[in-house]
Each structure stands twice: as structure tokens, then as C-alpha cells.
Design a protein around this motif. Sequence first.
Motif, PDB file in Angstrom:
ATOM      1  N   GLY A 284       0.822  -1.206   0.000  1.00 42.64           N
ATOM      2  CA  GLY A 284       0.000   0.000   0.000  1.00 42.64           C
ATOM      3  C   GLY A 284       0.850   1.246   0.000  1.00 42.64           C
ATOM      4  O   GLY A 284       2.074   1.191  -0.160  1.00 42.64           O
ATOM      5  N   ALA A 312      -4.654   2.926  -3.952  1.00 44.80           N
ATOM      6  CA  ALA A 312      -3.859   4.157  -3.845  1.00 44.80           C
ATOM      7  C   ALA A 312      -2.555   4.001  -4.635  1.00 44.80           C
ATOM      8  O   ALA A 312      -2.118   4.933  -5.319  1.00 44.80           O
ATOM      9  N   SER A 343      -3.919   0.665   4.815  1.00 44.30           N
ATOM     10  CA  SER A 343      -4.693   1.119   5.977  1.00 44.30           C
ATOM     11  C   SER A 343      -5.878   0.209   6.269  1.00 44.30           C
ATOM     12  O   SER A 343      -6.278   0.056   7.422  1.00 44.30           O
ATOM     13  N   GLY A 344      -6.472  -0.397   5.204  1.00 39.80           N
ATOM     14  CA  GLY A 344      -7.631  -1.262   5.424  1.00 39.80           C
ATOM     15  C   GLY A 344      -8.940  -0.529   5.204  1.00 39.80           C
ATOM     16  O   GLY A 344      -9.913  -0.744   5.946  1.00 39.80           O
ATOM     17  N   PHE A 382       9.625  -0.967   6.776  1.00 50.06           N
ATOM     18  CA  PHE A 382      11.001  -1.007   6.264  1.00 50.06           C
ATOM     19  C   PHE A 382      11.952  -1.734   7.228  1.00 50.06           C
ATOM     20  O   PHE A 382      13.074  -2.064   6.869  1.00 50.06           O
TER      21      PHE A 382
HETATM   22  P1  FAD Z   1      -3.512   4.721   2.835  1.00 55.29           P
HETATM   23  O1  FAD Z   1      -4.925   4.734   3.240  1.00 55.29           O
HETATM   24  O2  FAD Z   1      -2.822   6.018   2.651  1.00 55.29           O
HETATM   25  O3  FAD Z   1      -2.740   3.852   3.918  1.00 55.29           O
HETATM   26  C1  FAD Z   1      -1.352   3.745   4.015  1.00 55.29           C
HETATM   27  C2  FAD Z   1      -1.060   2.993   5.310  1.00 55.29           C
HETATM   28  O4  FAD Z   1       0.331   2.773   5.383  1.00 55.29           O
HETATM   29  C3  FAD Z   1      -1.464   3.767   6.573  1.00 55.29           C
HETATM   30  O5  FAD Z   1      -2.320   2.958   7.360  1.00 55.29           O
HETATM   31  C4  FAD Z   1      -0.160   4.038   7.279  1.00 55.29           C
HETATM   32  O6  FAD Z   1      -0.261   3.933   8.691  1.00 55.29           O
HETATM   33  C5  FAD Z   1       0.718   2.921   6.730  1.00 55.29           C
HETATM   34  N1  FAD Z   1       2.138   3.260   6.727  1.00 55.29           N
HETATM   35  C6  FAD Z   1       2.739   4.395   6.300  1.00 55.29           C
HETATM   36  N2  FAD Z   1       4.074   4.286   6.395  1.00 55.29           N
HETATM   37  C7  FAD Z   1       4.329   3.089   6.940  1.00 55.29           C
HETATM   38  C8  FAD Z   1       5.527   2.407   7.290  1.00 55.29           C
HETATM   39  N3  FAD Z   1       6.723   2.935   7.094  1.00 55.29           N
HETATM   40  N4  FAD Z   1       5.416   1.162   7.832  1.00 55.29           N
HETATM   41  C9  FAD Z   1       4.204   0.588   8.042  1.00 55.29           C
HETATM   42  N5  FAD Z   1       3.051   1.194   7.713  1.00 55.29           N
HETATM   43  C10 FAD Z   1       3.101   2.415   7.159  1.00 55.29           C
HETATM   44  N6  FAD Z   1      -8.915   0.753  -2.501  1.00 55.29           N
HETATM   45  C11 FAD Z   1      -8.400  -0.464  -2.733  1.00 55.29           C
HETATM   46  O7  FAD Z   1      -7.352  -0.848  -2.180  1.00 55.29           O
HETATM   47  N7  FAD Z   1      -9.025  -1.314  -3.623  1.00 55.29           N
HETATM   48  C12 FAD Z   1     -10.144  -0.986  -4.272  1.00 55.29           C
HETATM   49  O8  FAD Z   1     -10.645  -1.791  -5.087  1.00 55.29           O
HETATM   50  C13 FAD Z   1     -10.714   0.295  -4.025  1.00 55.29           C
HETATM   51  N8  FAD Z   1     -11.864   0.671  -4.645  1.00 55.29           N
HETATM   52  C14 FAD Z   1     -12.396   1.878  -4.333  1.00 55.29           C
HETATM   53  C15 FAD Z   1     -13.638   2.238  -4.905  1.00 55.29           C
HETATM   54  C16 FAD Z   1     -14.208   3.445  -4.586  1.00 55.29           C
HETATM   55  C17 FAD Z   1     -15.540   3.794  -5.191  1.00 55.29           C
HETATM   56  C18 FAD Z   1     -13.540   4.342  -3.721  1.00 55.29           C
HETATM   57  C19 FAD Z   1     -14.148   5.647  -3.358  1.00 55.29           C
HETATM   58  C20 FAD Z   1     -12.324   4.013  -3.166  1.00 55.29           C
HETATM   59  C21 FAD Z   1     -11.732   2.783  -3.483  1.00 55.29           C
HETATM   60  N9  FAD Z   1     -10.504   2.411  -2.917  1.00 55.29           N
HETATM   61  C22 FAD Z   1     -10.037   1.153  -3.135  1.00 55.29           C
HETATM   62  C23 FAD Z   1      -9.665   3.382  -2.188  1.00 55.29           C
HETATM   63  C24 FAD Z   1      -9.740   3.216  -0.695  1.00 55.29           C
HETATM   64  O9  FAD Z   1     -10.804   3.983  -0.181  1.00 55.29           O
HETATM   65  C25 FAD Z   1      -8.413   3.719  -0.050  1.00 55.29           C
HETATM   66  O10 FAD Z   1      -8.201   5.057  -0.435  1.00 55.29           O
HETATM   67  C26 FAD Z   1      -7.189   2.902  -0.421  1.00 55.29           C
HETATM   68  O11 FAD Z   1      -7.445   1.524  -0.228  1.00 55.29           O
HETATM   69  C27 FAD Z   1      -6.018   3.343   0.436  1.00 55.29           C
HETATM   70  O12 FAD Z   1      -4.866   2.663   0.054  1.00 55.29           O
HETATM   71  P2  FAD Z   1      -3.684   2.451   1.104  1.00 55.29           P
HETATM   72  O13 FAD Z   1      -4.197   1.652   2.248  1.00 55.29           O
HETATM   73  O14 FAD Z   1      -2.529   1.890   0.333  1.00 55.29           O
HETATM   74  O15 FAD Z   1      -3.278   3.927   1.508  1.00 55.29           O
END
Ligand code: FAD
Length: 399
Positions: A284, A312, A343-344, A382
Amino acid sequence: MEIIVNKTKCTGCSICIKHCPFNVITIDNRLAIIGEGCTYCGACVTACPFQAITITKEEKGPHTDLSQYKGIMVFGEVRDKKLASVAIELVSKARELANQLKTKVTTVILGEKVGDLAEEAIYYGSDKVLLYDDPVVKEYRNDSYSKVLTDAINDHKPEIVLMGATSIGRALASRVAARIYTGLTADCTELDMDMERKILLQTRPAFGGNIMATIECPNYRPQMSTVRPKVMKKGKRDEKRKGEIIKLKPGIKESEIRTKIKEIIKSGTITVNLEEAEIIVSGGRGLHQPENFKLINELASLLGGAVGASRATVDAGWIEHFHQVGQTGKTVAPKLYIAVGISGAIQHLAGMQTSDIIIAINKDPEAPIFNVATYGIVGDLFEVVPALIKSIKKIKGMD
Ligand code: FAD
Ligand code: SF4
Ligand code: SF4
């Protein structure tokens, strides 16, 4: 279906000719004539500035006469010259439903040099296989596969049609359902029969996985579902089972197919099919940089798994959409899912929360991914991921 050119409206302007992908329109005496090979795609209807072309659909087609429809048909999706696991799972499930209904299972197999797969489908429970072994259906293409499967359904009139909720199954099922005017329940996780009414109960998660909806298709036939890989159990393979193999020619020519496949280039990253992988390591936004996906690749490769990703990271262009897990990506249910720096969000969980074991690595102890995780590691990815890689290498004697 019927396509009609209204003589009083048509001016013979020939605009429709340029829009017909199958070159079947000619102009004769200032009137458009639709020749043989029309697929009713509707492109000319939209293109005609004088609304001179109409396509009429049979409102009360034979598909509403439920008594004509018998048996269960399974789309035997082929991957790398093998029946996809989901196809075997569906043949097994179809066998179970067919035993309840006291009816037969037919599997439809398309491909080139795939004759052996017909017996495989029979070993898992098919009574009959419709085998289209022909270069024209060597690879999945919307035009050819939709035509062949639509013809097979119209000829054999099954009461139920099942396909895998894979990228191919999803593309194909929606097209076929529209062509035969029936309902489609996509992404099912459970199938059952209401034996009193002889109706298929198709259950699937709705509203991002917050509720389970059971959907019926009571008035049209066939009842069509796509089913997520890995939710149905594979039955026992029985080499003594006998069945009928019917060899058929696809009712479409190469010249009628709009897509030409020049080359198939496998993704540069790990190529295991995400939906069928037993282990998935997903990255992520916590990875911070696209280059850091190499950590995910390395961990996945050591575990013999596939690489997944959050939306993302896909939206940021760090990895191809093919890897995206979630509501608008792939739905997966592996034995082990490792979420790294994810993030989940509910949309991500919708695509992976039925995995057997979920390990979440995140530095934020409040991250919602921990609510679905079997094991949670609160820490900096990391530090955690390189430590994991080191330990696995040590266990494997690769150090
Ligand atoms: P973020 O939410 O930014 O999370 C990043 C995480 O990394 C955070 O929890 C943070 O604490 C952690 N982190 C940061 N640095 C470190 C580190 N050094 N070590 C450990 N942890 C760290 N999302 C999907 O994934 N799949 C889908 O199919 C999807 N469909 C969607 C459909 C719609 C209609 C909409 C509105 C959204 C959709 N999304 C989907 C997007 C979803 O809402 C989130 O925005 C997305 O999943 C966030 O991705 P992320 O967890 O990678 O990023
Ligand atoms: Fe006739 Fe319409 Fe075709 Fe023009 S575009 S030739 S009006 S059918
Ligand atoms: Fe051509 Fe499609 Fe019109 Fe048929 S419906 S004439 S295939 S554009």
C-alpha cells in the motif's frame, strides 16, 4: 432480434457504413441495406443522424418459457491450456446442484488443442462437454467467446449458467446475459437451491461486504451467476466417470472478430494469477515510493505467492491495475494474505477479508486493517519486511 432500416427516414447518406465494424452495410438506391454478418452491435443505430435504423428485441422470447430450460451449464475457463481452478470448482458445485435437481451438467470449453480438458471436466462431474477446439477461440476475445457461449445457451437451454468471477468470466457473463436477456448475479460466494420453487439462490456480499444479499432470477432463464474463485470446494476427481464429448465449430469467423491479438506480454512482476494464488503479499501507500514494491516482490517470491496492491498505489502509477485488490479490483481469498502498509479502507477489505489468514504490517496501531487481521504487526514496514525476508531466507538455507 431484428434490424430494420426505415425507408422513409433513410437518406442514403452512408454515414452508417463508416461506423459498422463488420462492413455489412451497403447503399442501394439511396437506401441502407444491412447484409449478412450483422451482430446487432448497435453502432449504426447510434451513428445514423436520421434515426433510420432500429434493432428490435423479442420481448417475449423463449427464455421466458421456463419449462424449456433444463440442466446446468458451466463455462470451463481455460488458463495456460489447463482448466482454471475456478472452472473445476464450478463443475463440482454444478454436480451437487444437479444431483438435487436430478438434472445434467454441461461444460463448455473453448480453446486450441484443449481436447484433453473435456475428460477432466467429466472426471469432476460433468455429464456432457461442448468442445470448441479451434484457432478462432485460441485466446479469449469478447466477440468470439460471447457469440459461442450465447449460441451454446440458445441451443441447449440450460436453466442455470455458472462462470468464474475472473476478469474473463466477468467480461463474458455480462455480455452473454445482455444478449440472451436474462439476469446476472455477479461475484457470488454461495449458491443454493430453493427446491420447492426450483430457483437458484445466489448470495453475494453487498455494500462493501457489510451485508450478504441473496438474489433470485425467478422469471427469466437461464439463471446466471459468476462465482468468486476459491469459495466452492473442488469435488473428487474420478477417472472412472463417463460423459459425452460433443465437438463443435464456433459459429464465428476470424474476419468477424474486431480484436486481433498480436502478442501476449506477461507482466514484468510476478505473474501468478492473483485470484487463484494461495499466498498474496500486497503493498500500500505505506511503501512511500514505487521502487519499494521490490520488497513486496521479494517477499512474495520467497513465499511462492502473488503480488497485490491497494488502489492508492495503482492510482499513483506505482503498479499495474492488474494487481489491485478490492471493490474495484480483484476479489481474492487466498490461504495467506499479507497486507503491508495498507490502511484497510472498506473498499480494500471488500476484496480480501475472506482470506483464511490475514497478516497486517502497519505502523499505526489504529489502522482498520487490524480489525480483520488474524495477526497484526505494529511497526515500520522497512524494518519488519526485511527482517521477515531475512528469516525466510535463513529457514530456506538461502543465506
Ligand atoms: P492509505 O490509506 O494512505 O494507507 C497507508 C497505510 O500505510 C497507513 O495505514 C499508514 O499507517 C501505513 N504506513 C505508512 N508508512 C508506513 C511504514 N513505514 N510502515 C508501516 N506502515 C506504514 N482501494 C483499494 O485498495 N481497492 C479498491 O478496489 C478500491 N476501490 C475503491 C472504490 C471506490 C468507489 C472508492 C471511493 C475508493 C476505493 N478504494 C479502493 C480506495 C480506498 O478507499 C483507499 O483510499 C485505499 O485503499 C487506500 O490505500 P492504502 O491503504 O494503500 O493507503
Ligand atoms: Fe440511411 Fe442513416 Fe445510414 Fe444515412 S446513416 S444511410 S440515413 S441509415
Ligand atoms: Fe453493422 Fe452493428 Fe449496425 Fe449490424 S448493428 S449493421 S453489425 S453497425
